[in-house]
Design an enzyme around this catalytic site. Sequence first.
Site, PDB file in Angstrom:
ATOM      1  N   GLY A 173      -6.106  93.529 -82.009  1.00 37.54           N
ATOM      2  CA  GLY A 173      -7.507  92.933 -80.474  1.00 37.54           C
ATOM      3  C   GLY A 173      -8.486  92.549 -81.095  1.00 37.54           C
TER       4      GLY A 173
ATOM      5  N   CYS B 113     -12.484  84.010 -90.371  1.00 34.39           N
ATOM      6  CA  CYS B 113     -12.235  83.511 -90.049  1.00 34.39           C
ATOM      7  C   CYS B 113     -11.947  82.050 -89.956  1.00 34.39           C
ATOM      8  CB  CYS B 113     -12.358  82.790 -88.393  1.00 34.39           C
ATOM      9  SG  CYS B 113     -12.457  85.215 -87.617  1.00 34.39           S
TER      10      CYS B 113
ATOM     11  N   GLY C 271      -2.563  86.967 -85.536  1.00 35.35           N
ATOM     12  CA  GLY C 271      -3.025  85.597 -85.383  1.00 35.35           C
ATOM     13  C   GLY C 271      -4.473  85.492 -86.241  1.00 35.35           C
ATOM     14  N   GLY C 272      -4.976  84.338 -86.264  1.00 36.72           N
ATOM     15  CA  GLY C 272      -6.447  84.132 -87.015  1.00 36.72           C
ATOM     16  C   GLY C 272      -6.312  84.010 -88.804  1.00 36.72           C
TER      17      GLY C 272
ATOM     18  N   VAL D 141      -8.631  85.286 -91.976  1.00 35.10           N
ATOM     19  CA  VAL D 141      -9.674  86.303 -92.944  1.00 35.10           C
ATOM     20  C   VAL D 141     -10.753  86.950 -92.060  1.00 35.10           C
ATOM     21  CG1 VAL D 141     -11.113  84.985 -94.345  1.00 35.10           C
ATOM     22  CG2 VAL D 141     -10.757  87.342 -95.218  1.00 35.10           C
ATOM     23  N   THR D 142     -10.443  88.457 -91.910  1.00 25.03           N
ATOM     24  CA  THR D 142     -11.807  88.669 -91.232  1.00 25.03           C
ATOM     25  C   THR D 142     -12.072  90.995 -92.208  1.00 25.03           C
ATOM     26  OG1 THR D 142     -12.844  89.745 -89.467  1.00 25.03           O
ATOM     27  CG2 THR D 142     -10.941  90.674 -89.251  1.00 25.03           C
ATOM     28  N   TYR D 143     -13.586  90.714 -91.714  1.00 23.98           N
ATOM     29  CA  TYR D 143     -14.033  92.707 -92.593  1.00 23.98           C
ATOM     30  C   TYR D 143     -13.666  93.779 -91.443  1.00 23.98           C
ATOM     31  CZ  TYR D 143     -16.635  96.335 -94.671  1.00 23.98           C
ATOM     32  OH  TYR D 143     -17.816  96.628 -95.060  1.00 23.98           O
ATOM     33  N   HIS D 144     -13.144  94.549 -91.635  1.00 30.19           N
ATOM     34  CA  HIS D 144     -13.515  95.664 -91.115  1.00 30.19           C
ATOM     35  C   HIS D 144     -14.429  96.555 -91.850  1.00 30.19           C
ATOM     36  CE1 HIS D 144     -10.948  93.920 -87.752  1.00 30.19           C
ATOM     37  NE2 HIS D 144     -10.261  93.823 -88.636  1.00 30.19           N
TER      38      HIS D 144
END
Lengths: 211, 78
Positions: free
Chosen positions: A151, A170, A72-73, A75-78
């Site tokens: 997570g 996000c 879910g959610g 866009v993000t960056y790791h």
Amino acid sequence: MVDFDLALAKQKEIFSAIKSGLLESTLIICQHYPVITLGRQACLSGRQAKPENILAKPDQLRDIKVRQIERGGDVTYHGPGQITCYPIFNLNYFKKDIHWYLRALEQAVIDCLSGLGITSQRRPGLSGVWIGTRKIASLGVSIKNWITFHGISLNIKRADLANFKLIRPCGLDVEMTCAEAHLGNFIELEGVKSLLLEEFKRVFLLKEAIR
Amino acid sequence: MIKVVLPELGEGIEKATLSYWYFKEGDQVAEKDDLVELTTDKATFNLPSPCKGRISEIMYREGDSVKPGQILAVIEEN
């Protein structure tokens, strides 16, 4: 440091073992090489990604993978300097409640930050963990047969925070922050990992954890 | 005939977006097959098939908003 694709494959392997009753709930804590991931909110109806929340030009993504995934959610960056936690938990043995699960993830991070001397909080209507209006931890999960994967990730080091400028995290116009920015000094990642592990054990009442 | 009902997803979660059907009307499914994926703000949730059978009717399309208690599909057991 773990490649994102490898970590995802490991999550799915553990997920299958838990679904088959061969393994108990498991928590992976790791760091990734730079990667941008697009969750389901970043997709149109069906599974086609809409890239408008990736602001980077193609040449800025040379050393950064982009992955469309089932969490879910948006866009993000790791990347390095960020601790990512993947709980593969069988909620049939905890509580079959998505809201409870997301808030419990946030609580583990809030308590961990408190242990570092940083006060953080939730923001009404917004998921994740915040320090004022700046976001320090982002979450996005998948749940199948009430077993979780994907997570929450917590920004610790200043070094790679700049890469969040490549996206609208996000899907929001939000400023990201990290633990070092608030403590003003160097933070040892291994110590934070241990603290996070203890907080997950406490919040989820895990019997024991193997590192 | 078995009705596939969206269960309660959690306290305060009053709706979800239907994001993906793994099957189409007329398809055969096995019990516990991933049937449909739903998306809330930060979570995706897969609803498994409650039985083995043929999907006789799908009530909502991808992109539709659905609520707990609503019937998403009907399966003819076989």
